[in-house]
Design a protein around this motif. Structure first.
Motif, PDB file in Angstrom:
ATOM      1  N   GLN A  35       0.863  -1.180   0.000  1.00 50.97           N
ATOM      2  CA  GLN A  35       0.000   0.000   0.000  1.00 50.97           C
ATOM      3  C   GLN A  35       0.903   1.234   0.000  1.00 50.97           C
ATOM      4  N   TRP A  36       1.114   1.807  -1.151  1.00 53.28           N
ATOM      5  CA  TRP A  36       2.007   2.946  -1.301  1.00 53.28           C
ATOM      6  C   TRP A  36       1.280   4.230  -0.929  1.00 53.28           C
ATOM      7  N   THR A  37       1.951   5.074  -0.166  1.00 57.29           N
ATOM      8  CA  THR A  37       1.409   6.385   0.191  1.00 57.29           C
ATOM      9  C   THR A  37       2.451   7.446  -0.138  1.00 57.29           C
ATOM     10  N   ALA A  38       2.009   8.673  -0.215  1.00 57.13           N
ATOM     11  CA  ALA A  38       2.928   9.779  -0.490  1.00 57.13           C
ATOM     12  C   ALA A  38       3.910   9.939   0.659  1.00 57.13           C
ATOM     13  N   GLN A  39       5.129  10.336   0.342  1.00 58.17           N
ATOM     14  CA  GLN A  39       6.152  10.615   1.356  1.00 58.17           C
ATOM     15  C   GLN A  39       6.266  12.135   1.451  1.00 58.17           C
ATOM     16  N   PRO A  40       5.671  12.735   2.501  1.00 56.16           N
ATOM     17  CA  PRO A  40       5.650  14.200   2.603  1.00 56.16           C
ATOM     18  C   PRO A  40       7.038  14.853   2.652  1.00 56.16           C
ATOM     19  N   VAL A  41       8.036  14.148   3.127  1.00 60.61           N
ATOM     20  CA  VAL A  41       9.380  14.718   3.231  1.00 60.61           C
ATOM     21  C   VAL A  41      10.041  14.818   1.854  1.00 60.61           C
ATOM     22  N   ASP A  42       9.597  13.991   0.913  1.00 59.75           N
ATOM     23  CA  ASP A  42      10.208  13.926  -0.409  1.00 59.75           C
ATOM     24  C   ASP A  42       9.089  13.972  -1.452  1.00 59.75           C
ATOM     25  N   PRO A  43       8.652  15.181  -1.839  1.00 59.51           N
ATOM     26  CA  PRO A  43       7.528  15.308  -2.772  1.00 59.51           C
ATOM     27  C   PRO A  43       7.735  14.473  -4.042  1.00 59.51           C
ATOM     28  N   GLY A  44       6.707  13.757  -4.405  1.00 57.43           N
ATOM     29  CA  GLY A  44       6.771  12.900  -5.580  1.00 57.43           C
ATOM     30  C   GLY A  44       7.198  11.481  -5.263  1.00 57.43           C
ATOM     31  N   ALA A  45       7.769  11.254  -4.086  1.00 61.27           N
ATOM     32  CA  ALA A  45       8.218   9.917  -3.696  1.00 61.27           C
ATOM     33  C   ALA A  45       7.088   9.175  -2.980  1.00 61.27           C
ATOM     34  N   ARG A  46       7.239   7.875  -2.868  1.00 60.24           N
ATOM     35  CA  ARG A  46       6.267   7.024  -2.184  1.00 60.24           C
ATOM     36  C   ARG A  46       6.948   6.284  -1.051  1.00 60.24           C
ATOM     37  N   ARG A  47       6.101   5.811  -0.120  1.00 64.51           N
ATOM     38  CA  ARG A  47       6.587   5.016   1.005  1.00 64.51           C
ATOM     39  C   ARG A  47       5.634   3.858   1.227  1.00 64.51           C
ATOM     40  N   ALA A  48       6.143   2.781   1.843  1.00 62.89           N
ATOM     41  CA  ALA A  48       5.323   1.620   2.197  1.00 62.89           C
ATOM     42  C   ALA A  48       6.089   0.807   3.228  1.00 62.89           C
ATOM     43  N   GLU A  49       5.378  -0.056   3.901  1.00 64.62           N
ATOM     44  CA  GLU A  49       6.030  -0.968   4.836  1.00 64.62           C
ATOM     45  C   GLU A  49       5.259  -2.268   4.869  1.00 64.62           C
ATOM     46  N   CYS A  50       5.966  -3.323   5.230  1.00 66.11           N
ATOM     47  CA  CYS A  50       5.312  -4.622   5.328  1.00 66.11           C
ATOM     48  C   CYS A  50       6.060  -5.508   6.316  1.00 66.11           C
ATOM     49  N   GLY A  51       5.299  -6.296   7.036  1.00 62.53           N
ATOM     50  CA  GLY A  51       5.873  -7.312   7.896  1.00 62.53           C
ATOM     51  C   GLY A  51       6.102  -8.575   7.088  1.00 62.53           C
ATOM     52  N   TRP A  52       7.054  -9.380   7.517  1.00 62.60           N
ATOM     53  CA  TRP A  52       7.346 -10.621   6.809  1.00 62.60           C
ATOM     54  C   TRP A  52       7.709 -11.714   7.808  1.00 62.60           C
ATOM     55  N   THR A  53       7.569 -12.947   7.383  1.00 62.09           N
ATOM     56  CA  THR A  53       7.994 -14.109   8.143  1.00 62.09           C
ATOM     57  C   THR A  53       8.793 -14.999   7.203  1.00 62.09           C
ATOM     58  N   GLY A  54       9.910 -15.522   7.687  1.00 60.94           N
ATOM     59  CA  GLY A  54      10.749 -16.385   6.858  1.00 60.94           C
ATOM     60  C   GLY A  54      11.852 -17.009   7.684  1.00 60.94           C
ATOM     61  N   ARG A  55      12.782 -17.618   7.019  1.00 66.44           N
ATOM     62  CA  ARG A  55      13.899 -18.262   7.725  1.00 66.44           C
ATOM     63  C   ARG A  55      14.914 -17.200   8.164  1.00 66.44           C
ATOM     64  N   PRO A  56      15.728 -17.504   9.174  1.00 66.29           N
ATOM     65  CA  PRO A  56      16.780 -16.559   9.552  1.00 66.29           C
ATOM     66  C   PRO A  56      17.669 -16.235   8.346  1.00 66.29           C
ATOM     67  N   GLY A  57      18.018 -14.970   8.202  1.00 64.92           N
ATOM     68  CA  GLY A  57      18.816 -14.516   7.071  1.00 64.92           C
ATOM     69  C   GLY A  57      17.978 -13.854   5.988  1.00 64.92           C
ATOM     70  N   THR A  58      16.654 -13.947   6.110  1.00 67.30           N
ATOM     71  CA  THR A  58      15.778 -13.329   5.117  1.00 67.30           C
ATOM     72  C   THR A  58      15.951 -11.815   5.096  1.00 67.30           C
ATOM     73  N   GLY A  59      16.189 -11.210   6.251  1.00 63.79           N
ATOM     74  CA  GLY A  59      16.395  -9.762   6.311  1.00 63.79           C
ATOM     75  C   GLY A  59      17.573  -9.330   5.450  1.00 63.79           C
ATOM     76  N   ALA A  60      18.660 -10.072   5.511  1.00 67.01           N
ATOM     77  CA  ALA A  60      19.838  -9.753   4.698  1.00 67.01           C
ATOM     78  C   ALA A  60      19.526  -9.915   3.210  1.00 67.01           C
ATOM     79  N   GLU A  61      18.754 -10.927   2.858  1.00 68.38           N
ATOM     80  CA  GLU A  61      18.385 -11.130   1.457  1.00 68.38           C
ATOM     81  C   GLU A  61      17.500  -9.987   0.960  1.00 68.38           C
ATOM     82  N   LEU A  62      16.577  -9.533   1.803  1.00 64.31           N
ATOM     83  CA  LEU A  62      15.715  -8.409   1.426  1.00 64.31           C
ATOM     84  C   LEU A  62      16.538  -7.139   1.222  1.00 64.31           C
ATOM     85  N   ALA A  63      17.462  -6.871   2.142  1.00 61.58           N
ATOM     86  CA  ALA A  63      18.309  -5.678   2.016  1.00 61.58           C
ATOM     87  C   ALA A  63      19.152  -5.741   0.744  1.00 61.58           C
ATOM     88  N   ALA A  64      19.701  -6.903   0.438  1.00 55.73           N
ATOM     89  CA  ALA A  64      20.507  -7.059  -0.771  1.00 55.73           C
ATOM     90  C   ALA A  64      19.656  -6.835  -2.018  1.00 55.73           C
TER      91      ALA A  64
END
Length: 163
Positions: A35-64
């Motif tokens: 669900q993308w919403t406007a990012q007021p600090v950066d006009p024209g940009a979007r922001r979103a967030e999501c929770g996830w569940t997975g195996r350990p190390g998934t965070g590093a894979e997402l960042a990469a």
């Protein structure tokens, strides 16, 4: 044992939103529709967030996967799980990716060897403060803070993947 975490895309150009969703979906092996919403600090940009569940190390894979687009501001967290420390990744354009180990309360933890290395190489109190700020990712936190506050109250997408 699965673990969980959150992806915060603090700021991305509109044209990159679908690519971000595809990258997250590829890592989680599950469809993603943020669900993308406007990012007021950066006009024209979007922001979103999501929770996830997975195996350990998934965070590093997402960042990469997300750092393929150097213009994105994002954070990825992964909670500690049995036998694995938690992690926090922060990315800021022009500064790159920061990674830290985090404890159960979400605090960045510096290991004994890292602290000993800092103490062995620093010669003055100002140098110690600078080295600790760098090890704690203070510059990344400072740059992301306005973007975090702009997202207060924004919708959250929950994703789950077990196994």
């Amino acid at each position: 044992m699965p673990t969980r975490g959150v992806v915060y895309v603090h700021s991305t150009p509109l044209a990159v939103c679908s690519h971000v969703e595809w990258a997250i979906a590829r890592v989680l092996a599950a469809p993603v529709n943020l669900q993308w919403t406007a990012q007021p600090v950066d006009p024209g940009a979007r922001r979103a967030e999501c929770g996830w569940t997975g195996r350990p190390g998934t965070g590093a894979e997402l960042a990469a996967a997300l750092r393929q687009w150097p213009m994105i501001r994002f954070e990825v967290t992964e909670e500690p799980s049995p036998g694995a420390d938690g992690e926090r990744f922060m990315h800021v354009p022009g500064r790159g990716l920061f990674r830290a180990t985090v404890g159960a309360a979400g605090d960045i933890q510096l290991g004994e060897d890292r602290l000993r290395s800092i103490m062995a190489t620093v010669r003055a109190p100002e140098g110690l403060a600078h080295a600790l700020d760098k090890a704690l990712g203070t510059a990344w936190d400072a740059e992301l803070e306005p973007y975090r506050h702009a997202g207060d109250g924004a919708p959250v997408t929950l994703l789950t993947r077990v196994g």
